[in-house]
Design a protein around this motif. Structure first.
Motif, PDB file in Angstrom:
ATOM      1  N   PRO A 178     -34.951 -32.292   9.836  1.00  0.00           N
ATOM      2  CA  PRO A 178     -35.707 -31.483  10.808  1.00  0.00           C
ATOM      3  C   PRO A 178     -34.794 -30.659  11.715  1.00  0.00           C
ATOM      4  CG  PRO A 178     -36.522 -33.730  10.766  1.00  0.00           C
ATOM      5  CD  PRO A 178     -35.295 -33.721   9.920  1.00  0.00           C
ATOM      6  N   ILE A 179     -33.665 -31.249  12.114  1.00  0.00           N
ATOM      7  CA  ILE A 179     -32.751 -30.526  13.003  1.00  0.00           C
ATOM      8  C   ILE A 179     -32.102 -29.353  12.268  1.00  0.00           C
ATOM      9  CG2 ILE A 179     -30.542 -30.729  14.233  1.00  0.00           C
ATOM     10  CD1 ILE A 179     -32.898 -31.916  15.729  1.00  0.00           C
ATOM     11  N   ILE A 180     -31.718 -29.573  11.014  1.00  0.00           N
ATOM     12  CA  ILE A 180     -31.094 -28.479  10.261  1.00  0.00           C
ATOM     13  C   ILE A 180     -32.090 -27.334  10.077  1.00  0.00           C
ATOM     14  CG2 ILE A 180     -30.189 -27.820   7.990  1.00  0.00           C
ATOM     15  CD1 ILE A 180     -28.621 -30.315   7.895  1.00  0.00           C
ATOM     16  N   VAL A 181     -33.341 -27.686   9.793  1.00  0.00           N
ATOM     17  CA  VAL A 181     -34.360 -26.640   9.614  1.00  0.00           C
ATOM     18  C   VAL A 181     -34.534 -25.847  10.905  1.00  0.00           C
ATOM     19  CG1 VAL A 181     -36.827 -26.231   9.216  1.00  0.00           C
ATOM     20  CG2 VAL A 181     -35.572 -27.838   7.750  1.00  0.00           C
ATOM     21  N   ILE A 182     -34.701 -26.576  12.020  1.00  0.00           N
ATOM     22  CA  ILE A 182     -34.870 -25.894  13.313  1.00  0.00           C
ATOM     23  C   ILE A 182     -33.643 -25.061  13.647  1.00  0.00           C
ATOM     24  CG2 ILE A 182     -34.943 -26.348  15.807  1.00  0.00           C
ATOM     25  CD1 ILE A 182     -36.982 -28.452  15.254  1.00  0.00           C
ATOM     26  N   PHE A 183     -32.482 -25.617  13.376  1.00  0.00           N
ATOM     27  CA  PHE A 183     -31.245 -24.901  13.673  1.00  0.00           C
ATOM     28  C   PHE A 183     -31.148 -23.607  12.868  1.00  0.00           C
ATOM     29  CE2 PHE A 183     -26.725 -24.220  12.499  1.00  0.00           C
ATOM     30  CZ  PHE A 183     -26.318 -23.733  13.723  1.00  0.00           C
ATOM     31  N   ILE A 184     -31.485 -23.676  11.570  1.00  0.00           N
ATOM     32  CA  ILE A 184     -31.367 -22.469  10.750  1.00  0.00           C
ATOM     33  C   ILE A 184     -32.374 -21.406  11.209  1.00  0.00           C
ATOM     34  CG2 ILE A 184     -31.726 -21.557   8.412  1.00  0.00           C
ATOM     35  CD1 ILE A 184     -30.327 -24.074   7.373  1.00  0.00           C
ATOM     36  N   ILE A 185     -33.583 -21.859  11.582  1.00  0.00           N
ATOM     37  CA  ILE A 185     -34.584 -20.888  12.050  1.00  0.00           C
ATOM     38  C   ILE A 185     -34.116 -20.197  13.339  1.00  0.00           C
ATOM     39  CG2 ILE A 185     -36.938 -20.622  12.945  1.00  0.00           C
ATOM     40  CD1 ILE A 185     -37.721 -22.980  11.124  1.00  0.00           C
ATOM     41  N   PHE A 186     -33.577 -21.008  14.271  1.00  0.00           N
ATOM     42  CA  PHE A 186     -33.253 -20.462  15.592  1.00  0.00           C
ATOM     43  C   PHE A 186     -31.769 -20.200  15.795  1.00  0.00           C
ATOM     44  CE2 PHE A 186     -37.195 -22.900  16.318  1.00  0.00           C
ATOM     45  CZ  PHE A 186     -37.979 -21.885  16.809  1.00  0.00           C
ATOM     46  N   GLN A 187     -30.976 -20.228  14.715  1.00  0.00           N
ATOM     47  CA  GLN A 187     -29.522 -20.207  14.892  1.00  0.00           C
ATOM     48  C   GLN A 187     -29.044 -19.007  15.697  1.00  0.00           C
ATOM     49  OE1 GLN A 187     -27.651 -17.831  13.028  1.00  0.00           O
ATOM     50  NE2 GLN A 187     -29.103 -17.247  11.463  1.00  0.00           N
ATOM     51  N   ARG A 188     -29.709 -17.854  15.512  1.00  0.00           N
ATOM     52  CA  ARG A 188     -29.239 -16.679  16.233  1.00  0.00           C
ATOM     53  C   ARG A 188     -29.301 -16.893  17.737  1.00  0.00           C
ATOM     54  NH1 ARG A 188     -31.341 -12.062  13.381  1.00  0.00           N
ATOM     55  NH2 ARG A 188     -29.649 -12.656  12.030  1.00  0.00           N
ATOM     56  N   HIS A 189     -30.437 -17.483  18.211  1.00  0.00           N
ATOM     57  CA  HIS A 189     -30.581 -17.744  19.654  1.00  0.00           C
ATOM     58  C   HIS A 189     -29.507 -18.698  20.133  1.00  0.00           C
ATOM     59  CE1 HIS A 189     -34.555 -15.884  19.887  1.00  0.00           C
ATOM     60  NE2 HIS A 189     -34.736 -16.375  18.681  1.00  0.00           N
ATOM     61  N   ILE A 190     -29.304 -19.779  19.375  1.00  0.00           N
ATOM     62  CA  ILE A 190     -28.360 -20.808  19.825  1.00  0.00           C
ATOM     63  C   ILE A 190     -26.952 -20.237  19.866  1.00  0.00           C
ATOM     64  CG2 ILE A 190     -27.372 -23.062  19.334  1.00  0.00           C
ATOM     65  CD1 ILE A 190     -29.949 -23.787  17.914  1.00  0.00           C
ATOM     66  N   ILE A 191     -26.554 -19.557  18.789  1.00  0.00           N
ATOM     67  CA  ILE A 191     -25.185 -19.059  18.710  1.00  0.00           C
ATOM     68  C   ILE A 191     -24.951 -17.974  19.743  1.00  0.00           C
ATOM     69  CG2 ILE A 191     -23.608 -17.746  17.238  1.00  0.00           C
ATOM     70  CD1 ILE A 191     -24.570 -19.490  14.909  1.00  0.00           C
ATOM     71  N   GLU A 192     -25.954 -17.104  19.930  1.00  0.00           N
ATOM     72  CA  GLU A 192     -25.744 -16.029  20.895  1.00  0.00           C
ATOM     73  C   GLU A 192     -25.772 -16.514  22.332  1.00  0.00           C
ATOM     74  OE1 GLU A 192     -28.253 -12.877  19.490  1.00  0.00           O
ATOM     75  OE2 GLU A 192     -26.828 -12.670  17.856  1.00  0.00           O
TER      76      GLU A 192
END
Lengths: 283, 295
Positions: A261-275
């Motif tokens: 679940p965390i990997i899925v959420i991370f991939i969906i929102f990765q741009r927000h998190i990384i930026e």
């Protein structure tokens, strides 16, 4: 390191070759980095007897969902999941409290304001190992050990979150808040109806991070919960590792259940998190 | 907004968070300091009259405790190997990703960052299996290329290195992101000027990129060092400090004495020694940074 400004075609060719070489290097490293995840997922679908094969099989020979079923029948993963979700919900409450405090520090000048803000920042320096034992003792005095409240309270708010909200909310123009006040709105309504909607970008990032932190929460449930009824997925997984040390497929299923679940959420929102780090991390 | 607000509104906004922070961050420091001078244990927890003041006995005892000494040496080992490993690893990845500068390279940010967001217990369970001497993938791969098996978690030195490898795998992603953000902040014009002067990629890296990243490198090395000084979950789940206390970190020592042996006072004294070490090292780093550069 810009490759665009090169003029000579020989140099450009060199750059392209270098780019390819580095790309290959990065790919090999990337495969090594995700190999543990791939191994985990593939193993979760193997039978216990297949896990004991020497040499190990890479792909499951006879893929099965049994391991995941056993998590809920032989272990109490249903209970752990419920507790983890409760903590996730409350981590959003904590997020809201952080936002409120960030707003208080960003948009009001008040007696002791800056001193209190430094006090908040100072709490970031305190290592968890020092506070672990006293927090347990304090919660014990409050009769909150072995309760969900006791698990949730210590990690509910955080100085770093307050700091990021303050930084963001300082950029909201005072005139905007003034106008709302002239319309007769209370301070709290101003916060709810003007400030929070404007703060959507930071709320989004902090919300995702709060979800991840809540889902992964380990140390407080480990210390505060004596009763298996209060265990989270993380603590349950350590219990699983202890009780079923030889059942590797079951352990991999438990890990997969936590990680996917965390990997899925991370991939969906990765741009927000990384930026988020590009915006707030290094300034 | 201008001038001091007389209303109670700001206090209303900050009160909930502030009360929680005071209760669970600041008050605990005071409590920890007080109990570190007492013999607080389970009996003391049940009835305060069982607690007595023991002066600096806990500090003397903990410093003489061979396991504590070992845990300090182990923690130093983690710091000395782990900090450069993470620093250089994440910097290299960041430089390569930034050099590529296109979508494909950017996609690797997600791949390398992924271990940082996943649950530490879950990945520790996975790595324990990877390191398993009989059923593990790593020894199988070594065997496939005719290399001898490695006693990943069985040998006292190797076990520390194995934990560091896993810690680096988890820790590099976040620092990579920090370095990429810093790299993107370096003005392009510097590189263009260097290229006009005929400086190659490597010299640009050495004379522009690295000096311009000075603050990011400083930031990452401090946070990474503090992270290794507090190294806890990996040894707790994967080795429980073994074999023969060879992977026990200071943090694990504190947890073990506090929550498994219930020697709260003793453990609190250990935690303060760790706290002072962190403050001292951070302070020294700031000093050195100040001397090293004129920033």
């Amino acid at each position: 390191m810009s490759a665009h400004a090169k003029s000579g075609s020989g140099a450009a060719k060199n750059d392209l070759a270098l780019k390819w070489a580095l790309g290959v290097l990065l790919t090999i490293g990337g495969i090594l980095v995700i190999l543990p995840f791939i191994w985990m997922i593939l193993s979760a679908f193997k039978s216990e007897s297949e896990m004991q094969n020497i040499p190990p099989t890479f792909l499951p020979v006879d893929a099965t969902f049994d391991n995941f079923k056993h998590l809920f029948t032989e272990m109490n993963f249903g209970v752990y999941l419920k507790n983890t979700l409760i903590i996730v919900v409350f981590s959003f409450v904590g997020l809201f409290l952080n936002a409120m405090a960030g707003f208080g520090f960003a948009k009001y000048k008040f007696k002791g304001g800056s001193a209190l803000f430094y006090l908040v920042l100072a709490t970031m320096m305190i290592p968890g190992q020092v506070t672990m034992i006293p927090i347990y003792l304090i919660l014990n005095e409050m009769h909150l050990t072995n309760t969900m409240t006791g698990i949730i309270l210590p990690g509910l708010v955080g100085a770093f979150g307050i700091f990021l909200f303050r930084q963001f909310m300082q950029t909201i123009p005072d005139e905007l808040l003034e106008a709302t006040r002239l319309d007769g709105a209370s301070e709290f309504r101003t916060f709810m109806q003007i400030v929070l909607p404007i703060s959507k970008p930071i709320l989004a990032v902090q919300g995702i991070l709060a979800f991840i932190a809540g889902w992964n929460s380990f140390i407080w449930p480990l210390i505060i919960a004596n009763d298996e009824k209060l265990y989270t997925l993380s603590v349950g997984l350590t219990l699983l590792k202890g009780q079923y040390g030889g059942n590797f497929a079951l352990q991999m299923a438990g890990s997969t259940f936590m990680v996917i679940p965390i990997i899925v959420i991370f991939i969906i929102f990765q741009r927000h998190i990384i930026e988020n780090f590009s915006i707030s991390g290094m300034k | 907004m201008k001038g001091y607000s007389q209303s109670k509104a700001p206090y209303f906004f900050i009160a909930p968070a502030l009360i929680l922070l005071i209760l669970f961050s600041l008050l605990p420091i005071v409590v920890a300091l007080v109990i570190s001078f007492t013999n607080m244990d389970l009996a003391g927890l049940a009835d305060w009259s069982n607690i007595s003041f023991v002066g600096i006995d806990n500090y003397v005892d903990v410093l003489a405790d061979p396991v504590f000494g070992k845990s300090i040496l182990n923690t130093l080992f983690y710091v000395v190997i782990g900090v450069p490993l993470i620093l250089i690893g994440s910097l290299l990845i960041a430089i390569i990703v930034n050099f590529g500068g296109n979508r494909v390279f950017n996609a690797f940010r997600v791949v390398y960052y992924m271990p940082s967001v996943t649950n530490v217990v879950a990945v520790a369970v996975v790595w324990t299996l990877l390191y398993n001497p009989i059923f593990g993938l790593l020894n199988y791969l070594l065997d496939a290329v005719h290399l001898p098996a490695v006693p990943w978690l069985q040998d006292p030195i190797m076990a520390k290195i194995s934990l560091i490898i896993m810690g680096a795998w988890r820790g590099m992603g976040l620092n990579m992101i920090i370095f990429i953000a810093a790299l993107q902040g370096i003005p392009k014009s510097y590189y263009e000027a260097a290229q006009l002067d005929g400086a190659g990629n490597f010299r640009q890296l050495l004379y522009i990129t690295i000096p311009m990243l000075r603050f990011a490198i400083f930031f990452v090395s401090i946070t990474t060092m503090i992270g290794w000084l507090q190294f806890f979950e990996e040894p707790f789940i994967m080795t429980d400090g073994g074999p023969l206390d060879s992977t026990t970190s200071v943090a694990l020592f504190i947890y073990h004495n506090g929550f498994q042996l219930s020697n709260f006072g003793y453990s609190a004294a250990g935690s303060f020694i760790l706290f002072f070490a962190i403050i001292l090292i951070t302070f020294l780093q700031f000093k050195l940074q100040g001397k090293d550069t004129d920033l």
